[in-house]
Design a protein around this motif. Sequence first.
Motif, mmCIF file in Angstrom:
data_model
loop_
_atom_site.group_PDB
_atom_site.id
_atom_site.type_symbol
_atom_site.label_atom_id
_atom_site.label_comp_id
_atom_site.label_asym_id
_atom_site.label_seq_id
_atom_site.Cartn_x
_atom_site.Cartn_y
_atom_site.Cartn_z
ATOM 1 N N VAL A 153 0.837 -1.204 0.000
ATOM 2 C CA VAL A 153 0.000 0.000 0.000
ATOM 3 C C VAL A 153 0.869 1.250 0.000
ATOM 4 O O VAL A 153 0.643 2.198 -0.777
ATOM 5 C CB VAL A 153 -0.966 -0.013 1.202
ATOM 6 C CG1 VAL A 153 -1.683 1.327 1.334
ATOM 7 C CG2 VAL A 153 -1.989 -1.136 1.063
ATOM 8 N N ALA A 154 1.881 1.278 0.841
ATOM 9 C CA ALA A 154 2.761 2.446 0.907
ATOM 10 C C ALA A 154 3.494 2.678 -0.414
ATOM 11 O O ALA A 154 3.668 3.825 -0.858
ATOM 12 C CB ALA A 154 3.771 2.271 2.044
ATOM 13 N N ALA A 155 3.902 1.604 -1.071
ATOM 14 C CA ALA A 155 4.616 1.742 -2.340
ATOM 15 C C ALA A 155 3.713 2.319 -3.420
ATOM 16 O O ALA A 155 4.146 3.165 -4.224
ATOM 17 C CB ALA A 155 5.166 0.379 -2.769
ATOM 18 N N VAL A 156 2.465 1.872 -3.457
ATOM 19 C CA VAL A 156 1.528 2.400 -4.452
ATOM 20 C C VAL A 156 1.206 3.863 -4.155
ATOM 21 O O VAL A 156 1.154 4.706 -5.062
ATOM 22 C CB VAL A 156 0.249 1.544 -4.494
ATOM 23 C CG1 VAL A 156 -0.806 2.198 -5.401
ATOM 24 C CG2 VAL A 156 0.559 0.146 -5.003
ATOM 25 N N TYR A 157 1.010 4.185 -2.894
ATOM 26 C CA TYR A 157 0.744 5.576 -2.537
ATOM 27 C C TYR A 157 1.914 6.476 -2.913
ATOM 28 O O TYR A 157 1.724 7.637 -3.292
ATOM 29 C CB TYR A 157 0.461 5.697 -1.044
ATOM 30 C CG TYR A 157 -0.896 5.173 -0.628
ATOM 31 C CD1 TYR A 157 -1.810 4.702 -1.559
ATOM 32 C CD2 TYR A 157 -1.265 5.152 0.711
ATOM 33 C CE1 TYR A 157 -3.044 4.215 -1.181
ATOM 34 C CE2 TYR A 157 -2.502 4.665 1.107
ATOM 35 C CZ TYR A 157 -3.384 4.198 0.155
ATOM 36 O OH TYR A 157 -4.616 3.719 0.545
ATOM 37 N N ALA A 158 3.109 5.963 -2.820
ATOM 38 C CA ALA A 158 4.291 6.763 -3.124
ATOM 39 C C ALA A 158 4.343 7.194 -4.580
ATOM 40 O O ALA A 158 4.980 8.200 -4.909
ATOM 41 C CB ALA A 158 5.563 5.987 -2.758
#
Length: 340
Positions: free
Chosen positions: A160-165
């Motif tokens: 999730v954090a990678a996609v948000y980034a």
Amino acid sequence: MERTFWTDGEVLRTEPPAGPGAARAVESVVDGGRLVPGLVDAHTHPGAEEPEDGFDGAAPQRHLEAHRDAGVLLVRTPGTMERMPGWVDAAPELPRARSAGRWPATPGRFFPGVGRNLSEEQLPGAAVAEATASSGWCKVIGDWRRDEPAVPLEIMTEAVAAVYAVGGRVAVHRTAEGSRNAVLAGADSLGHGRHLAPALLNLKAHQGTAYVPTLGASAGSAEVWRGRERSPKRSARLEGWTGMVANVRAAHEAGVTALARTDTFPCGTVAAEIRQLLDAALPAGEAVGAASWAARSWLGLPGLTAGAPADLVAYDQDPVAHPEVLEHPVRIVLRGRVVR
């Protein structure tokens, strides 16, 4: 409230066109009745009616036309056999589309041979790849069967954090433990929701995670399981159905955004899903909004305002007071053109 709108190309206006000859160019397409922003199916899979069928390149057009003819003018396609063709969202005769690429799935957590079969370590990178190759969405398979482990929380959080980034958004397929991990990881939407713990609803509301139950599809499955011999699996499936229905109202009371989705075929049946939301005790305004103005807002599109997309559906009565009219639109306007 009585209001008048004009279309300017693909854009909705609240003021009449100006300039020489503008008045002569105006043609009335709806006079009276009730206008709503184009309907939304927040979870549909145009292109392949069964996972084992493979992806049919001609099917998206056929399926999306069925949506359009029912007044569904915006769809979210969270996962397909192949990435949705680039022409879909821009095709003037088809609903707007928010696609999520192919399903990133770790071993044993999806239909065999369907989606991208990845190790857990590869999942965050694959989620980013699918989000950036589509319209910004990816759909992660968080769990598959209740008696098998879900994607670990640390892996889901990293994905999730990678996609948000990279500016993307994450939908998660989940039933049991995957629900908890998806909420704790901060995913944007959770699909299905069987065995979703009610204790998670306040957190969902706080972080804006949408609840996207598949009531119509799950109702049919529940009927099948009721007719089978008693077993732990039968009990789990029926318990999941009961919990899903109860969570619709509980999610509303907690302030969680609900979105209408069909998931199954035929396409163009979101009105039936709205009836399921009503049967689950969601208030009428929220049930219709879950497939129109609220869903559009959540997906980043305005409703009946100046500058909004000229995507409208007209009914002869207010669909909030008379939901049965959702089956019978009297006018459908897509990108400023009357298509029905």
